[in-house]
Scaffold this motif. Structure first.
Motif, short mmCIF file in Angstrom:
data_model
loop_
_atom_site.label_atom_id
_atom_site.label_comp_id
_atom_site.label_asym_id
_atom_site.label_seq_id
_atom_site.Cartn_x
_atom_site.Cartn_y
_atom_site.Cartn_z
N VAL A 125 -4.11 -2.05 8.70
CA VAL A 125 -3.40 -0.79 8.51
C VAL A 125 -3.80 0.20 9.59
N THR A 126 -2.89 1.14 9.86
CA THR A 126 -3.17 2.25 10.76
C THR A 126 -2.60 3.50 10.11
N LEU A 127 -3.51 4.35 9.63
CA LEU A 127 -3.13 5.50 8.81
C LEU A 127 -3.65 6.81 9.38
N GLY A 128 -4.08 6.80 10.64
CA GLY A 128 -4.62 8.01 11.24
C GLY A 128 -6.11 8.16 10.95
N ARG A 137 -12.86 2.52 0.47
CA ARG A 137 -11.82 2.21 -0.50
C ARG A 137 -10.81 1.23 0.07
N LEU A 138 -10.44 1.41 1.32
CA LEU A 138 -9.49 0.49 1.95
C LEU A 138 -10.07 -0.91 2.08
N THR A 144 -8.24 -6.12 6.05
CA THR A 144 -9.01 -6.98 6.95
C THR A 144 -9.47 -6.19 8.17
N ALA A 145 -8.55 -5.40 8.73
CA ALA A 145 -8.85 -4.67 9.97
C ALA A 145 -8.13 -3.32 9.97
N TYR A 146 -8.75 -2.36 10.62
CA TYR A 146 -8.14 -1.03 10.75
C TYR A 146 -7.82 -0.80 12.22
N CYS A 184 -9.53 -2.84 15.12
CA CYS A 184 -8.49 -3.20 16.10
C CYS A 184 -8.28 -1.97 16.94
N CYS A 185 -8.68 -2.00 18.21
CA CYS A 185 -8.66 -0.80 19.04
C CYS A 185 -8.31 -1.15 20.47
N GLY A 186 -7.27 -0.52 20.99
CA GLY A 186 -6.86 -0.76 22.36
C GLY A 186 -6.27 0.49 22.98
#
Length: 329
Positions: A125-128, A137-138, A144-146, A184-186
């Motif tokens: 997920v990407t929620l800011g 909580r997530l 699995t990954a943010y 997850c970061c790019g």
């Protein structure tokens, strides 16, 4: 890796860089297959942020209309369709500044995550922006990954976004890591940055402790109505060089060939796979921009003799190196 090391790699003769990247890739990835990921915008438009590349910002006059959070049944329908066409990671994005525990929309997102997690795919997920309690909580809900991209270098970032800081981005990533989720970061190529900016971004990412589980490389798709609508296309060879340097700098990450693939030829994508990319975002739409059709992607992978990876819902976040400081702070 430090900037000077990354710059030395980037400036190698093209085939020498690809040779080194391929060697690193094969040493760390004995399975040559590619992971297929699907990205769904579960809440589109109306965002208060001013990211100058984004058509979902309420500050710009674009063709994207603001929509409410999708109903869970509609998300599940899309998730099931993604699984049926081969995706093993389902990514959900929401256009807002961040989420806060105890709010109705956060609880709705948690319910969606819990049901998607039951399908057997990895959940991203990407929620800011995310606080420490929301991150926990997530994780418990089944994430699995943010995903939280840095976009560009610390120096260039204020030219792209003014409604939050680079430090805000790093704080969210730290919260995600502390909660035990993978990161997850790019970044995005084509924001008016220099190659040095791209490498400085990669320096920050490569020095995360632990390093990210996946690293998406996006090429800007200039959107009408945004400040960057007239941006020049990313040079193909610069793109492949960035994929190669990313593979060397973060050897165990999935390097994800992300936005911008509609502008890439099959030959360009083949070079990216050779240089170390081992994941693509798959399907007809990537948030608010086009993406190569499913059949076209399948045909390309078949031409290259590349299979697809199975999902790993039990994927553990990479372990931190206790001999090094936690980064980012």
């Amino acid at each position: 890796m430090k900037f000077n090391e990354l710059k030395a790699l980037f400036e190698l003769p093209f085939f020498e860089l690809l040779k080194q990247a391929r060697t690193v890739h094969e040493a760390n990835w004995d399975n040559p297959d590619v992971q297929l990921c699907t990205l769904l915008s579960i809440k589109t438009g109306g965002c208060s942020e001013d990211c100058s590349y984004c058509s979902q910002s309420a500050r710009y006059n674009t063709e994207v209309e603001a929509e409410r959070l999708m109903e869970k049944r509609d998300v599940m329908e899309r998730a099931l369709a993604a699984k049926a066409t081969g995706s093993t990671r389902f990514c959900m994005g929401a256009a807002w500044k961040g989420v806060r525990g105890g709010t109705k929309r956060f609880e709705q997102v948690v319910e969606i995550i819990e049901d998607v997690a039951k399908l057997g795919m990895e959940v991203c997920v990407t929620l800011g922006e995310l606080g420490p309690e929301e991150a926990k909580r997530l994780k418990k809900a089944g994430v699995t990954a943010y995903n939280h991209n840095l976009d560009t270098s610390p120096e260039h970032y204020p030219n792209i976004v003014t409604t939050h800081t680079y430090e805000d981005r790093l704080r969210t990533i730290r919260n995600v890591q502390d909660a035990g989720m993978s990161v997850c970061c790019g970044g995005i190529l084509g924001l008016g940055e220099t190659n040095d900016d791209r490498l400085k971004m990669l320096e920050v990412i490569s020095e995360f402790n632990p390093q990210p589980e996946s690293l998406p490389i996006n090429s800007l798709m200039p959107m009408p109505g945004t400040p960057l609508e007239g941006a020049e296309p990313v040079d193909v060879f610069d793109l492949v060089r960035m994929i190669a340097v990313a593979r060397i700098a973060v050897p165990k990450a999935k390097v994800r060939l992300s936005a911008g693939r509609t502008r890439m030829s099959d030959e360009t994508q083949a070079l990216c796979f050779f240089a170390g990319a081992n994941s693509i975002f798959y399907g007809e739409k990537l948030l608010t921009t086009g993406n190569p059709a499913v059949e076209k992607d399948q045909a390309l992978l078949a031409k290259l003799g590349l299979g697809t990876l199975a999902p790993n819902q039990e994927l553990a976040a990479p372990a931190a190196d206790k001999e090094k400081p936690l980064c980012p702070a």
